[in-house]
Structures are given as C-alpha cells and as structure tokens.
Design an enzyme around this catalytic site. Structure first.
Site, PDB file in Angstrom:
ATOM      1  N   CYS A  11       0.851  -1.184   0.000  1.00 23.86           N
ATOM      2  CA  CYS A  11       0.000   0.000   0.000  1.00 23.86           C
ATOM      3  C   CYS A  11       0.888   1.236   0.000  1.00 23.86           C
ATOM      4  O   CYS A  11       1.457   1.603   1.032  1.00 23.86           O
ATOM      5  CB  CYS A  11      -0.923   0.006   1.221  1.00 23.86           C
ATOM      6  SG  CYS A  11      -1.994   1.470   1.271  1.00 23.86           S
ATOM      7  N   GLY A  12       0.997   1.870  -1.161  1.00 22.16           N
ATOM      8  CA  GLY A  12       1.850   3.048  -1.269  1.00 22.16           C
ATOM      9  C   GLY A  12       1.314   4.231  -0.497  1.00 22.16           C
ATOM     10  O   GLY A  12       2.066   4.913   0.218  1.00 22.16           O
ATOM     11  N   HIS A  13       0.016   4.503  -0.634  1.00 23.82           N
ATOM     12  CA  HIS A  13      -0.522   5.663   0.082  1.00 23.82           C
ATOM     13  C   HIS A  13      -0.437   5.440   1.582  1.00 23.82           C
ATOM     14  O   HIS A  13      -0.193   6.370   2.355  1.00 23.82           O
ATOM     15  CB  HIS A  13      -1.968   5.952  -0.364  1.00 23.82           C
ATOM     16  CG  HIS A  13      -3.019   5.313   0.477  1.00 23.82           C
ATOM     17  ND1 HIS A  13      -3.502   4.037   0.249  1.00 23.82           N
ATOM     18  CD2 HIS A  13      -3.696   5.764   1.569  1.00 23.82           C
ATOM     19  CE1 HIS A  13      -4.413   3.735   1.143  1.00 23.82           C
ATOM     20  NE2 HIS A  13      -4.569   4.760   1.969  1.00 23.82           N
ATOM     21  N   GLY A  15      -0.375   4.203  -4.859  1.00 23.69           N
ATOM     22  CA  GLY A  15       1.086   4.152  -4.821  1.00 23.69           C
ATOM     23  C   GLY A  15       1.672   2.918  -5.463  1.00 23.69           C
ATOM     24  O   GLY A  15       2.504   3.012  -6.385  1.00 23.69           O
ATOM     25  N   ASP A  54      -9.781   3.819  -4.997  1.00 22.98           N
ATOM     26  CA  ASP A  54      -8.675   4.612  -4.474  1.00 22.98           C
ATOM     27  C   ASP A  54      -8.856   6.065  -4.870  1.00 22.98           C
ATOM     28  O   ASP A  54      -8.919   6.397  -6.055  1.00 22.98           O
ATOM     29  CB  ASP A  54      -7.352   4.080  -5.019  1.00 22.98           C
ATOM     30  CG  ASP A  54      -6.168   4.475  -4.156  1.00 22.98           C
ATOM     31  OD1 ASP A  54      -6.219   5.558  -3.548  1.00 22.98           O
ATOM     32  OD2 ASP A  54      -5.199   3.705  -4.091  1.00 22.98           O
TER      33      ASP A  54
END
Length: 324
Positions: free
Chosen positions: A93-95, A245, A240
């Site tokens: 999970c980038g965010h 991300g 999203d």
C-alpha cells in the site's frame, strides 16, 4: 461509562492525496511471525474481526483503509506494518506507507532532530522492505518518497470480458487498461462495475503468481487509465481516491515496457479527485529473468483525526456491516 467487556481500540487517521488511512495505535497486540507474509497470514486468521470493526459501518465505510503495526524483521527497519481494507489484508500500500511514515515522524515515534530537513525511514511490508525519505519543515512532514520493490509486467494484452488488459506488479498485481469511459465521478459506478468484472474473471482463471514468492498472487486491483490520470478499483469494489502508490509503480513498469517512459523519466500521476503522486523510474533490473524496474513514488499525507472506537458486548451489530 462503557459496559464490562467492551473492546477499545485507538487510531490516528490520515489521508494521502484524498485516500483514508487508519493507523491502529493501541488495543491490538503486534501480530507474530518470522516473515511479513507470515504475520499477514496470522492476522488473517486472528485479527479479521478487528479489521471488520475498524473498516465496516458504523465505524468505517466501504472505502476505508488502515493498518496494524508489527515488529520489524530485524534491526535494519524502523517500522513493520500490515495493511487492511474492506476485503482483507493487502500485500502493499503506497498511500499507506506515505501516511505511516508521516505519522511516525510527526508523532515522535521516530525521532528526528529539530531543524532537520530530511529523514530516512525503512519499513517492512508484506511485499518486501521499503526505504523512504521524508521532507520536513518545522514539525511537519511535507512529503514522503518511497522506493518500491522491483516492479514488472507479467503478461501483455490478456483478453478478458471483451477487452484486453496488461498485468503488472508493483507490490501487488494489477490489471491495467484504458478506461472504458471518461475517468470522472459521474462515471464511477460504471468504472467500479467493470473493474469488479475484470478482477473476478482473471482470478477465476488463476495463474497470476510472483515468480519468486508464491504468497504474492492474484489480481488485487484494476487500474483504469486515461492519459496521466487513473483510478484503481481494488479489494471488494473499493475505489482509491489517491493515484494509488503501488499501482503507480505497476503503471511505471508498463510504460517502461512499452517504451513510453525511460530510466529517469517522471510520471505525474493524477487520481479521480485530481490529487497527484510523482513517480520515477530509478533503476532497470530483472525479476527471475523478467525485465523489471525500481521506482520511487512521492506524495503527501495529512492528519484528519484521532479516535477511540468501542465495541460493546451487547451491540447487536457486532463488528459492523457494509451496504455495498
């Protein structure tokens, strides 16, 4: 005054480019395990009820995202984290990584000297170990850049439900295709429906597996693209709000494979709400013989709230529900 036996969990909430992220700070013991994938498997078995309590209504909503903190795998990392959403536990999970690092620095969990303008923070996640760099001004984190695990294209031009998609990995697997309609809020229901259909059809076929780690498998989300804009539909029809991300890394790998982006090139990736991540290809490499790239993705996160959630033993709705 709460009833005896009432569960109490405290969180700090952020948003990254519009996408929510709920960080559990007390009330849950760190999941055990020798690897991050083992910790994730333990959480799937033992913490799913807690996940549902924090994600589902009436304490959350269908598009809520969050995390449990874990011990790091060794002294080389500063934070360990397991990500969760409306359908379970994700591998990347980038965010969430951006929000987590922002919280860790702004809350003082990770110390940084007064007057310091940058900080390096290493995070263990199920897809691997991420190095991040935060920009600091006063007591505020203005942005976080993370270097992702190697990203690559697994399959090109895969026919599914009347269209063709490319399948790329950026910490999780995504099906990527031009949006069937314009990416805007008015068309969101159509984009979600189409995303659900593509994901279900591809996962029913099977065979989407990381060549080095069988625990990393299956389509996590569908990324609809339109020029520099995208919308990721993931988990159980979750949308999203950020440019996604790990999805940005997957799209960078695809754009590199098609010759549209070269080493050092930048992608200003926009979301359905016009928020942005900056993505860059920083290295060319390979994964089990497949051409791959190492990417940096940068964005900013902002504090939205601090909460103490309760679940009384007599609550007839238990950990909650989802209407969609």
């Amino acid at each position: 005054m709460s009833q005896p036996g009432t569960e109490s969990i405290r969180t700090v909430d952020y948003h990254t480019a519009g996408e929510p992220f709920r960080i559990v700070t007390s009330g849950v013991s760190p999941p055990p395990g020798e690897t991050m994938l083992a910790k994730r498997a333990w959480a799937e078995e033992h913490l799913d009820r807690t996940r549902r309590m924090l994600v589902q209504e009436p304490r959350g909503h269908a598009d809520m995202y969050g995390c449990f903190l874990t011990a790091t795998l060794d002294a080389g990392a500063d934070l360990g984290v397991l990500f969760f959403h409306n359908a379970g536990f994700s591998t990347a999970c980038g965010h969430g990584t951006i929000a987590l690092v922002t919280w860790a620095l702004e809350s003082g969990r990770i110390f940084w000297p007064e007057g310091c303008s940058a900080a390096k923070v290493v995070v263990d996640v199920p897809s691997g170990r991420l190095v991040t760099w935060a920009r600091l001004e006063g007591g505020d984190v203005t942005s976080v850049r993370f270097r992702n695990v190697p990203s690559f294209v697994l399959q090109r031009s895969v026919p599914v439900v009347g269209m063709e998609v490319d399948i790329a990995y950026g910490g999780a697997f995504y099906a990527i295709a031009p949006a069937p309609v314009a990416i805007n809020i008015q068309n969101l229901d159509r984009l979600v429906t189409a995303g659900r259909e593509v994901k279900a059809a591809l996962n029913a076929r099977g065979g989407i597996v990381h060549p080095l780690e069988p625990g990393l498998r299956d389509i996590y989300g569908v990324i609809w693209t339109q020029a520099d804009r995208n919308v990721a539909v993931f988990a159980n029809g979750e949308v999203d709000r950020s440019p996604c991300g790990s999805g940005t890394s997957a799209r960078l790998a695809l754009l590199h494979a098609t010759g549209e982006l070269a080493l050092g090139d930048v992608l200003q990736h926009r979301s359905i709400v016009d928020s942005e991540f900056t993505g860059r290809i920083v290295e060319e490499t390979d994964v089990a013989g497949l051409p791959a790239v190492v990417t940096d993705v940068e964005g900013s996160a902002h504090l939205t709230g601090r909460h103490e959630f309760f679940l009384e033993p007599t609550d007839p709705l238990g950990p909650g529900f989802l209407l969609r």
